[in-house]
Structures are given as C-alpha cells and as structure tokens.
Design a protein around this motif. Structure first.
Motif, PDB file in Angstrom:
ATOM      1  N   SER A 173      -0.062   8.980  -5.727  1.00  0.00           N
ATOM      2  CA  SER A 173      -1.340   8.313  -5.522  1.00  0.00           C
ATOM      3  C   SER A 173      -2.210   9.171  -4.630  1.00  0.00           C
ATOM      4  O   SER A 173      -1.734  10.091  -3.968  1.00  0.00           O
ATOM      5  N   SER A 174      -3.479   8.893  -4.616  1.00  0.00           N
ATOM      6  CA  SER A 174      -4.394   9.586  -3.716  1.00  0.00           C
ATOM      7  C   SER A 174      -5.493   8.642  -3.289  1.00  0.00           C
ATOM      8  O   SER A 174      -5.816   7.672  -3.991  1.00  0.00           O
ATOM      9  N   GLN A 175      -6.046   8.892  -2.123  1.00  0.00           N
ATOM     10  CA  GLN A 175      -7.134   8.085  -1.583  1.00  0.00           C
ATOM     11  C   GLN A 175      -8.135   9.026  -0.925  1.00  0.00           C
ATOM     12  O   GLN A 175      -7.761  10.065  -0.412  1.00  0.00           O
ATOM     13  N   THR A 176      -9.376   8.630  -0.955  1.00  0.00           N
ATOM     14  CA  THR A 176     -10.429   9.410  -0.302  1.00  0.00           C
ATOM     15  C   THR A 176     -11.175   8.530   0.681  1.00  0.00           C
ATOM     16  O   THR A 176     -11.566   7.408   0.332  1.00  0.00           O
TER      17      THR A 176
ATOM     18  N   SER B 199      -3.083  12.581  -0.495  1.00  0.00           N
ATOM     19  CA  SER B 199      -2.309  12.377  -1.715  1.00  0.00           C
ATOM     20  C   SER B 199      -0.831  12.500  -1.374  1.00  0.00           C
ATOM     21  O   SER B 199      -0.444  13.156  -0.391  1.00  0.00           O
TER      22      SER B 199
ATOM     23  N   ARG C 197      -9.245  13.482   1.982  1.00  0.00           N
ATOM     24  CA  ARG C 197      -8.455  12.981   0.857  1.00  0.00           C
ATOM     25  C   ARG C 197      -6.974  13.077   1.196  1.00  0.00           C
ATOM     26  O   ARG C 197      -6.525  14.089   1.747  1.00  0.00           O
TER      27      ARG C 197
ATOM     28  N   THR D 136     -10.841  -0.948  -1.968  1.00  0.00           N
ATOM     29  CA  THR D 136      -9.807   0.067  -1.750  1.00  0.00           C
ATOM     30  C   THR D 136     -10.102   0.937  -0.527  1.00  0.00           C
ATOM     31  O   THR D 136      -9.299   1.795  -0.184  1.00  0.00           O
ATOM     32  N   ASN D 137     -11.245   0.739   0.094  1.00  0.00           N
ATOM     33  CA  ASN D 137     -11.505   1.411   1.356  1.00  0.00           C
ATOM     34  C   ASN D 137     -12.648   0.702   2.080  1.00  0.00           C
ATOM     35  O   ASN D 137     -13.536   0.145   1.441  1.00  0.00           O
TER      36      ASN D 137
ATOM     37  N   GLY E 184      -8.015   3.111   4.187  1.00  0.00           N
ATOM     38  CA  GLY E 184      -7.751   3.104   2.752  1.00  0.00           C
ATOM     39  C   GLY E 184      -6.783   2.011   2.371  1.00  0.00           C
ATOM     40  O   GLY E 184      -6.292   1.251   3.207  1.00  0.00           O
ATOM     41  N   GLY E 185      -6.489   1.938   1.075  1.00  0.00           N
ATOM     42  CA  GLY E 185      -5.563   0.936   0.582  1.00  0.00           C
ATOM     43  C   GLY E 185      -6.229  -0.395   0.321  1.00  0.00           C
ATOM     44  O   GLY E 185      -7.422  -0.586   0.584  1.00  0.00           O
TER      45      GLY E 185
ATOM     46  N   ASP F 210       0.802  -1.223   0.000  1.00  0.00           N
ATOM     47  CA  ASP F 210       0.000   0.000   0.000  1.00  0.00           C
ATOM     48  C   ASP F 210       0.837   1.277   0.000  1.00  0.00           C
ATOM     49  O   ASP F 210       0.320   2.342  -0.301  1.00  0.00           O
TER      50      ASP F 210
END
Lengths: 181, 117
Positions: free
Chosen positions: A177-180, A168, A166, B55-56, B74-75, A100
């Motif tokens: 990469s970015s995640q929310t 990033s 969010r 992914t979450n 996340g991930g 990850d």
C-alpha cells in the motif's frame, strides 16, 4: 461581482445565528497508564536534542503516537534551550492499526527561537511489515520499524508542502500500500 | 445573473461566518479547535476526526494568524490531532485551527471561543 460578494457577506453575517457548539474533548487519546514508551528516534538535521516517537495505548484501545524532542528522558517541545515535558494524556494522534496496518503522520513544526522549520515523518507498523519507504522532497528513505513497538521516524529540514511526502510498504504476506500526505 | 451572484455570495458568507464563529462542529466528521475544560490555560487542539471515507486529514494550528505547527494523518481510522503544547507556549485566545479533509470538506479555519486575535 466584488460588490455583490460584499453585500452577500454582510447580509449573511447579519442573519447567521451565533450558536457555538462545543463537543466534549477527544477521549480516545487518554492513555492507559503504563503503556507509554519512547520508540524510534533520530538526530536533528542541525543541532539540539534528537527527535523521538512516543507511543501509547489509548483508553479506546487504539494506538496513539506523538513526535517531539527528547532530552534527559524528557519528551516535549524545545523552549529556551530545554525540553519541556509533554503530558502523555491527549498528546497523541490515535488510530486502529488492525485496520490501517500502518499509522502514518507528518508533523510540521514552524521555526521558533530554538529551532528552524522542521518536518517530522513518523508512524507505526504492524509486526509483519519489515520496512517502509518514505519519499520526501529531499530524498527517499528506507526505514525499518523498531522490533519493540513498530515505530519509525525521520526528521528533515524545512516544512514539506502538502502532498509532498509519500509512504509505501509491503507486508510479509505480500500485500502492499502507499499513502501521500 | 446578479441574483445568482448575490445568492452565491450570501451562501459563501454564511459558510465563512459559521466556520469562524464555531470552534468545533460536524460536517460529516467532527473537526475544529478544541480548548478542553479551560479557555485560558494555553492548551488547545486542532483536530479532525476520521470517517466519511476520508483517507487523509490535516489539522494545523495558528496563533495570531501565523502558522505554528500541525499534522497530516493518513489512513482511514486515524484522528488528526495537533496539541498547542507540543509546539510551544502560546496565547490560547489567539488560537485557531485550520483544517482540511480532502473529499469531505475543504480547508477552512475555526477560531477559539474566546477569540482575541
């Protein structure tokens, strides 16, 4: 339509077998002794002890993280004005950082007698990630993961709604990469 | 049309009843409320395991129907785990996990095995 739904639920309740299935407790969050450490920390927006990230290695070799208050080296929830120690074992959410790259968690704490609603945004980054950018309803924050363990943390007032936070990053090798959450 | 409505309602009812009655189960990934070795020690977890392309994941804790805390992770590899003891001291028999894994399963609740709420 409503009557049909009611009949359906009643019929299903009568015919659905009751057979609870218990799965053994999550073992991955059991700590390898001596691997726990307090990492990034931040003051509470209003009052009381600061918040911190505790990291440790799970017996599955995964990275495990938890966030809580920190007072006199005690890590845990604030109850009646005092931080009650939270055992290390099973306290963390665990992930594989080699896959990850960044472990990203948003914890929401509902108000109690000791504290108002809080959202704690925290995580851990691989060594080649020098900074992460966190966007939440109240603003944008550039955080530098700690050199010692890669952890980062920020605490905001209120409960951030789902999908409002969010993260990033860009690594030293150029990947991003970015995640929310 | 009425037959379709009844069939849909039956299916919905079965899903709701199953989720609430079962504390922890697998819908592609394991999830629910985990009470550990004791049902009365005030220690219980809301948990959603990783997998199935997720992914979450969201794992929230409720006591007597009120939100006390929870986490979103996340991930692709992180287990979402929220421990009651990290949020305070709560009555275990009144606990439930409200969990969600977008793309895998929608938000729903699981009550503890010895539900008293």
């Amino acid at each position: 339509m409503i009557l049909a739904c009611g009949v359906g639920v009643a019929a299903a309740s009568a015919h659905t077998p009751s057979s609870p299935q218990r799965i053994p407790p999550e073992l991955e969050a059991i700590a390898v002794p001596g691997t726990d450490r307090i990492g990034a920390n931040s003051p509470d927006p209003e009052s009381g002890p600061p918040w911190a990230v505790r990291s440790y290695t799970g017996v599955s070799s995964r990275s495990c993280l938890a966030a809580a208050r920190l007072q006199d080296e005690q890590f845990g929830p604030l109850i009646n004005g005092r931080v009650h120690p939270l055992p290390v074992d099973e306290s963390g959410s665990c992930a594989d950082l080699s896959i990850d790259r960044v472990q990203f968690i948003v914890s929401r704490f509902a108000k109690t007698a000791d504290t108002a609603d809080r959202t704690v945004i925290f995580g851990r980054a691989e060594p080649d990630i020098n900074s992460v950018v966190v966007s939440e309803p109240g603003g944008i924050h550039v955080l530098k993961p700690q050199d010692e363990d890669g952890t980062f943390l920020i605490v905001v007032s209120g409960l951030a709604p789902a999908g409002a936070v969010r993260l990033s990053y860009r690594s030293g090798s150029g990947s991003s990469s970015s995640q929310t959450l | 049309m009425i037959l379709c409505a009844l069939l849909s309602a039956f299916s919905f009812g079965a899903i709701v009843k199953t989720a609430l009655a079962v504390s922890y189960h697998t819908t592609c990934v394991g999830h629910g409320v985990d009470q550990g070795g004791s049902l009365t020690d005030g220690s219980f977890f809301s948990r959603v395991e990783a997998g199935c392309g997720s992914t979450n994941r969201i794992c929230d804790l409720y006591v007597y129907g009120g939100f006390v805390g929870g986490a979103a992770v996340g991930g692709t590899t992180g287990t979402c785990s929220a421990w009651s003891r990290n949020y305070g001291a709560y009555t275990e028999c009144a606990g439930s996990a409200h969990v969600e894994d977008p793309g895998v399963f929608s938000r729903h609740a699981h009550n503890v095995d010895n539900w008293c709420g």
